[in-house]
Design a protein around this motif. Structure first.
Motif, PDB file in Angstrom:
ATOM      1  N   MET A   1      33.137  40.684  45.667  1.00  0.00           N
ATOM      2  CA  MET A   1      33.167  39.504  46.528  1.00  0.00           C
ATOM      3  C   MET A   1      32.901  38.228  45.731  1.00  0.00           C
ATOM      4  O   MET A   1      33.495  37.176  45.998  1.00  0.00           O
ATOM      5  N   MET A   2      32.047  38.300  44.716  1.00  0.00           N
ATOM      6  CA  MET A   2      31.735  37.118  43.913  1.00  0.00           C
ATOM      7  C   MET A   2      32.797  36.834  42.856  1.00  0.00           C
ATOM      8  O   MET A   2      32.940  35.693  42.406  1.00  0.00           O
ATOM      9  N   VAL A   3      33.544  37.855  42.477  1.00  0.00           N
ATOM     10  CA  VAL A   3      34.602  37.661  41.469  1.00  0.00           C
ATOM     11  C   VAL A   3      35.903  37.202  42.113  1.00  0.00           C
ATOM     12  O   VAL A   3      36.699  36.500  41.477  1.00  0.00           O
ATOM     13  N   TRP A   4      36.120  37.567  43.362  1.00  0.00           N
ATOM     14  CA  TRP A   4      37.399  37.298  43.993  1.00  0.00           C
ATOM     15  C   TRP A   4      37.815  35.827  43.989  1.00  0.00           C
ATOM     16  O   TRP A   4      39.009  35.541  43.830  1.00  0.00           O
ATOM     17  N   PRO A   5      36.917  34.850  44.172  1.00  0.00           N
ATOM     18  CA  PRO A   5      37.381  33.455  44.147  1.00  0.00           C
ATOM     19  C   PRO A   5      38.122  33.062  42.871  1.00  0.00           C
ATOM     20  O   PRO A   5      38.981  32.181  42.903  1.00  0.00           O
ATOM     21  N   VAL A   6      37.824  33.706  41.743  1.00  0.00           N
ATOM     22  CA  VAL A   6      38.536  33.399  40.506  1.00  0.00           C
ATOM     23  C   VAL A   6      39.993  33.821  40.600  1.00  0.00           C
ATOM     24  O   VAL A   6      40.883  33.186  40.019  1.00  0.00           O
ATOM     25  N   LEU A   7      40.272  34.902  41.346  1.00  0.00           N
ATOM     26  CA  LEU A   7      41.635  35.429  41.445  1.00  0.00           C
ATOM     27  C   LEU A   7      42.382  34.965  42.685  1.00  0.00           C
ATOM     28  O   LEU A   7      43.565  35.239  42.816  1.00  0.00           O
ATOM     29  N   GLU A   8      41.709  34.281  43.570  1.00  0.00           N
ATOM     30  CA  GLU A   8      42.296  34.020  44.888  1.00  0.00           C
ATOM     31  C   GLU A   8      43.584  33.213  44.805  1.00  0.00           C
ATOM     32  O   GLU A   8      44.568  33.515  45.476  1.00  0.00           O
ATOM     33  N   ALA A   9      43.616  32.195  43.972  1.00  0.00           N
ATOM     34  CA  ALA A   9      44.810  31.358  43.878  1.00  0.00           C
ATOM     35  C   ALA A   9      46.002  32.147  43.351  1.00  0.00           C
ATOM     36  O   ALA A   9      47.130  32.020  43.837  1.00  0.00           O
ATOM     37  N   GLU A  10      45.764  32.991  42.351  1.00  0.00           N
ATOM     38  CA  GLU A  10      46.848  33.778  41.783  1.00  0.00           C
ATOM     39  C   GLU A  10      47.253  34.920  42.698  1.00  0.00           C
ATOM     40  O   GLU A  10      48.416  35.310  42.740  1.00  0.00           O
ATOM     41  N   ALA A  11      46.305  35.455  43.468  1.00  0.00           N
ATOM     42  CA  ALA A  11      46.614  36.579  44.347  1.00  0.00           C
ATOM     43  C   ALA A  11      47.535  36.166  45.473  1.00  0.00           C
ATOM     44  O   ALA A  11      48.327  36.968  45.956  1.00  0.00           O
ATOM     45  N   SER A  12      47.463  34.922  45.915  1.00  0.00           N
ATOM     46  CA  SER A  12      48.326  34.489  46.999  1.00  0.00           C
ATOM     47  C   SER A  12      49.789  34.527  46.601  1.00  0.00           C
ATOM     48  O   SER A  12      50.654  34.725  47.433  1.00  0.00           O
ATOM     49  N   ALA A  13      50.077  34.375  45.318  1.00  0.00           N
ATOM     50  CA  ALA A  13      51.452  34.433  44.854  1.00  0.00           C
ATOM     51  C   ALA A  13      51.902  35.873  44.621  1.00  0.00           C
ATOM     52  O   ALA A  13      53.039  36.236  44.892  1.00  0.00           O
ATOM     53  N   ASN A  14      51.024  36.715  44.110  1.00  0.00           N
ATOM     54  CA  ASN A  14      51.406  38.083  43.775  1.00  0.00           C
ATOM     55  C   ASN A  14      51.365  39.019  44.980  1.00  0.00           C
ATOM     56  O   ASN A  14      52.074  40.019  45.013  1.00  0.00           O
ATOM     57  N   ALA A  15      50.502  38.769  45.936  1.00  0.00           N
ATOM     58  CA  ALA A  15      50.400  39.550  47.175  1.00  0.00           C
ATOM     59  C   ALA A  15      49.971  40.995  46.942  1.00  0.00           C
ATOM     60  O   ALA A  15      50.237  41.859  47.750  1.00  0.00           O
ATOM     61  N   VAL A  16      49.350  41.277  45.786  1.00  0.00           N
ATOM     62  CA  VAL A  16      48.804  42.624  45.541  1.00  0.00           C
ATOM     63  C   VAL A  16      47.368  42.470  45.032  1.00  0.00           C
ATOM     64  O   VAL A  16      47.058  42.777  43.889  1.00  0.00           O
ATOM     65  N   PRO A  17      46.462  41.964  45.845  1.00  0.00           N
ATOM     66  CA  PRO A  17      45.092  41.708  45.381  1.00  0.00           C
ATOM     67  C   PRO A  17      44.352  42.957  44.949  1.00  0.00           C
ATOM     68  O   PRO A  17      43.537  42.913  44.026  1.00  0.00           O
ATOM     69  N   SER A  18      44.619  44.094  45.594  1.00  0.00           N
ATOM     70  CA  SER A  18      43.895  45.307  45.218  1.00  0.00           C
ATOM     71  C   SER A  18      44.249  45.732  43.800  1.00  0.00           C
ATOM     72  O   SER A  18      43.374  46.158  43.030  1.00  0.00           O
ATOM     73  N   LEU A  19      45.532  45.610  43.422  1.00  0.00           N
ATOM     74  CA  LEU A  19      45.929  45.973  42.065  1.00  0.00           C
ATOM     75  C   LEU A  19      45.351  44.994  41.051  1.00  0.00           C
ATOM     76  O   LEU A  19      44.960  45.387  39.949  1.00  0.00           O
ATOM     77  N   MET A  20      45.290  43.721  41.418  1.00  0.00           N
ATOM     78  CA  MET A  20      44.704  42.741  40.507  1.00  0.00           C
ATOM     79  C   MET A  20      43.228  43.021  40.276  1.00  0.00           C
ATOM     80  O   MET A  20      42.739  42.969  39.141  1.00  0.00           O
ATOM     81  N   MET A  21      42.499  43.340  41.343  1.00  0.00           N
ATOM     82  CA  MET A  21      41.083  43.621  41.186  1.00  0.00           C
ATOM     83  C   MET A  21      40.865  44.899  40.384  1.00  0.00           C
ATOM     84  O   MET A  21      39.914  45.005  39.600  1.00  0.00           O
ATOM     85  N   ALA A  22      41.765  45.881  40.546  1.00  0.00           N
ATOM     86  CA  ALA A  22      41.664  47.097  39.740  1.00  0.00           C
ATOM     87  C   ALA A  22      41.864  46.789  38.266  1.00  0.00           C
ATOM     88  O   ALA A  22      41.174  47.340  37.396  1.00  0.00           O
ATOM     89  N   ASP A  23      42.810  45.889  37.950  1.00  0.00           N
ATOM     90  CA  ASP A  23      43.007  45.488  36.557  1.00  0.00           C
ATOM     91  C   ASP A  23      41.782  44.765  36.011  1.00  0.00           C
ATOM     92  O   ASP A  23      41.397  44.946  34.844  1.00  0.00           O
ATOM     93  N   VAL A  24      41.146  43.953  36.845  1.00  0.00           N
ATOM     94  CA  VAL A  24      39.938  43.242  36.411  1.00  0.00           C
ATOM     95  C   VAL A  24      38.840  44.248  36.058  1.00  0.00           C
ATOM     96  O   VAL A  24      38.169  44.123  35.020  1.00  0.00           O
ATOM     97  N   GLN A  25      38.657  45.244  36.895  1.00  0.00           N
ATOM     98  CA  GLN A  25      37.620  46.241  36.627  1.00  0.00           C
ATOM     99  C   GLN A  25      37.934  47.038  35.367  1.00  0.00           C
ATOM    100  O   GLN A  25      37.045  47.307  34.545  1.00  0.00           O
ATOM    101  N   ARG A  26      39.202  47.437  35.194  1.00  0.00           N
ATOM    102  CA  ARG A  26      39.569  48.173  33.983  1.00  0.00           C
ATOM    103  C   ARG A  26      39.407  47.304  32.745  1.00  0.00           C
ATOM    104  O   ARG A  26      38.964  47.767  31.688  1.00  0.00           O
ATOM    105  N   LEU A  27      39.747  46.018  32.858  1.00  0.00           N
ATOM    106  CA  LEU A  27      39.604  45.102  31.731  1.00  0.00           C
ATOM    107  C   LEU A  27      38.136  44.913  31.363  1.00  0.00           C
ATOM    108  O   LEU A  27      37.767  44.941  30.181  1.00  0.00           O
ATOM    109  N   ALA A  28      37.283  44.759  32.362  1.00  0.00           N
ATOM    110  CA  ALA A  28      35.845  44.627  32.094  1.00  0.00           C
ATOM    111  C   ALA A  28      35.280  45.892  31.465  1.00  0.00           C
ATOM    112  O   ALA A  28      34.495  45.836  30.509  1.00  0.00           O
TER     113      ALA A  28
END
Length: 487
Positions: A72-99
């Motif tokens: 919930m605290m990380v999502w604001p960083v991705l929110e603008a980009e997620a609106s264009a990609n429309a796959v927020p769950s996959l983006m958050m999964a990539d963030v977790q794997r990257l971390a």
């Protein structure tokens, strides 16, 4: 510090609290010349429970809550980009794997902490590939910033978790040791704690069931918002297509499920019932002592082994008998995967369910009924046919219904032995499929869970849940009525 190490430290603190509280209680009793209210071990267990239970409960809650709070605290960083990609769950999964990849690179010495923090977004994908981390998309600046924030928040959360859990364990142990006095009712405190633990375990089981049912219900409702319920329940074609234009009629799947279950019961019920009659009425005690465990071993074989047996042994044998080139020359069977293949093997799997339950039911029939029949001149076989089986019939019917619900929910035997074709056919040598097999296939792969083709798995699961629940309720009702009548 990892959760396993934290748990071990908490248990060590609890063990130390046990020793200290027990010795303190004994010293206090010797010093004051008084008897302890409870046995010395209860004082030790009081301190151990005060140390372990609250701390482990806090650790479990923290493990569940921390990822959700971090996301919930990380999502604001991705929110603008997620609106264009429309796959927020996959983006958050990539963030977790990257971390996680950055943490692994720092731990193995491939990157320093400063280098991991300052690594450009364009070089992160190559660095993750070196760590064996697969990402679903390119690393953007937003993904990089989100991963760095995730690492920072996760590090703070891990440190806070360690301090809070270990601190709570120390406080609980100190509190338990301080209460170790002769007049303290330690046994009552331990019994209350154990009763609360047992109640909590029961509530966890109940809440887990409620959670599963609610997940099925909500996702089923979401599916019916996207796909008409009338076409789902009355459609005769099953043709999912993730590109659109799917036909998702459940009738072919229900027909395959019931057809395979019927054949399985036709195999399992006679064999299992006859085995139960022999074990209960005819077998010597020595024979029963090894025959029944050997029979029940069939229930312990993994279903994947049954599926391989159906695919590699039973299917080819049926093709040799009923195929076009078989020695019977009937040409009924085109391949090894068919309703008959899965039904025969599933029936073998169900034999111990029917035999064990029926054996218990037959043994529960009062001996006085047998003695009265034999005393009137009936033979043993006549007593079994005309007295024992009628008396045990409600329980046997309940056992058969429980076996039927087990057959309806089987997956691996169907996947390997029955095929994947969804069709309405009366030929038992045709390949068909079931509801459970299609649940697996619809959720396999990178499916978009917002599409009807993925959500239909929950509708299938809900339908199967209602069917098996109804069978179980009817079976339990019959068994309970039987017990009330004959016990």
């Amino acid at each position: 510090m990892t959760p396993s190490w934290i748990a071990l430290i908490v248990l060590a603190i609890a063990a130390a609290g046990f020793v200290l509280a027990r010795s303190r209680a004994l010293r206090a009793a010797a010093r004051e010349g008084r008897r302890l209210h409870s046995l010395p071990g209860y004082y030790g267990w009081t301190a151990a429970l005060y140390a372990a239970l609250p701390a482990l409960l806090l650790l479990a809650i923290w493990l569940v809550a921390q990822p959700a709070v971090t996301r919930m605290m990380v999502w604001p960083v991705l929110e603008a980009e997620a609106s264009a990609n429309a796959v927020p769950s996959l983006m958050m999964a990539d963030v977790q794997r990257l971390a996680a990849g950055l943490d692994a690179a720092v731990e193995t010495g491939r990157l320093s902490r400063e280098a991991a923090r300052d690594l450009p977004a364009g070089e992160m994908r190559a660095a993750m590939a070196a760590q064996g981390v697969a990402l679903g998309s390119e690393v953007t600046s937003a993904t990089r910033d989100a991963a760095l924030r995730w690492r920072r928040l996760a590090g703070v959360g891990h440190l806070a978790r360690t301090i809070a859990v270990i601190g709570l364990a120390l406080a609980g142990a100190a509190w338990g040791v301080s209460r170790a006095a002769p007049d303290f009712r330690a046994r009552n405190a331990v019994e209350r704690a154990m009763r609360g633990t047992l109640i909590s375990a029961a509530l966890i089981a109940i809440l887990t069931t409620v959670g599963i049912v609610l997940a099925l219900i909500f996702n089923t409702i979401e599916f019916f918002r996207l796909y008409p319920a009338s076409e789902f329940f009355f459609g005769t074609t099953w043709s999912p297509s993730f590109g659109g234009g799917s036909e998702l009629g459940i009738l072919p799947l229900l027909w395959g499920t019931l057809y395979i279950s019927l054949i399985a019961l036709l195999v399992a019920v006679p064999i299992g019932l006859f085995a139960a009659i022999y074990l209960a009425e005819y077998a010597h005690r020595n024979v029963r002592s090894w025959a029944k465990p050997m029979l029940e071993m069939l229930a312990g074989i993994p279903t994947i082994v049954y599926g391989l047996f159906a695919l590699l042994t039973v299917g080819p044998l049926l093709v040799e008998a009923f195929g076009r080139g078989g020695y019977l020359g009937l040409g009924w069977m085109q391949g090894g995967t068919a309703v008959m293949t899965a039904g025969l093997v599933m029936g073998i799997m169900l034999v111990p369910f029917v035999s064990s339950l029926s054996d218990d039911i037959i043994n529960a029939v009062p001996q006085s009924l047998r003695d009265g029949s034999l005393g009137l001149g009936a033979t043993r076989s006549e007593t079994i046919r005309q007295v024992v089986l009628p008396a045990a019939l409600p329980g046997i019917v309940g056992a058969i219904l429980l076996a039927a619900s087990r057959a309806i929910g089987e997956t691996m035997i169907v996947v390997l032995g029955a095929g994947a074709a969804a069709r309405l056919s009366m030929n038992p040598f045709d390949a068909m499929t079931t509801v459970t097999a299609k649940i697996v296939s619809q959720l396999t792969g990178d499916a978009d869970f917002s599409s009807p083709e993925a959500l239909v798995a929950f509708a299938l699961g809900m339908t199967l849940f209602v069917i098996t629940l109804a069978l179980n309720v009817v079976a339990l009702w019959i068994v309970r009525r039987y017990r009330e009548q004959y016990e």
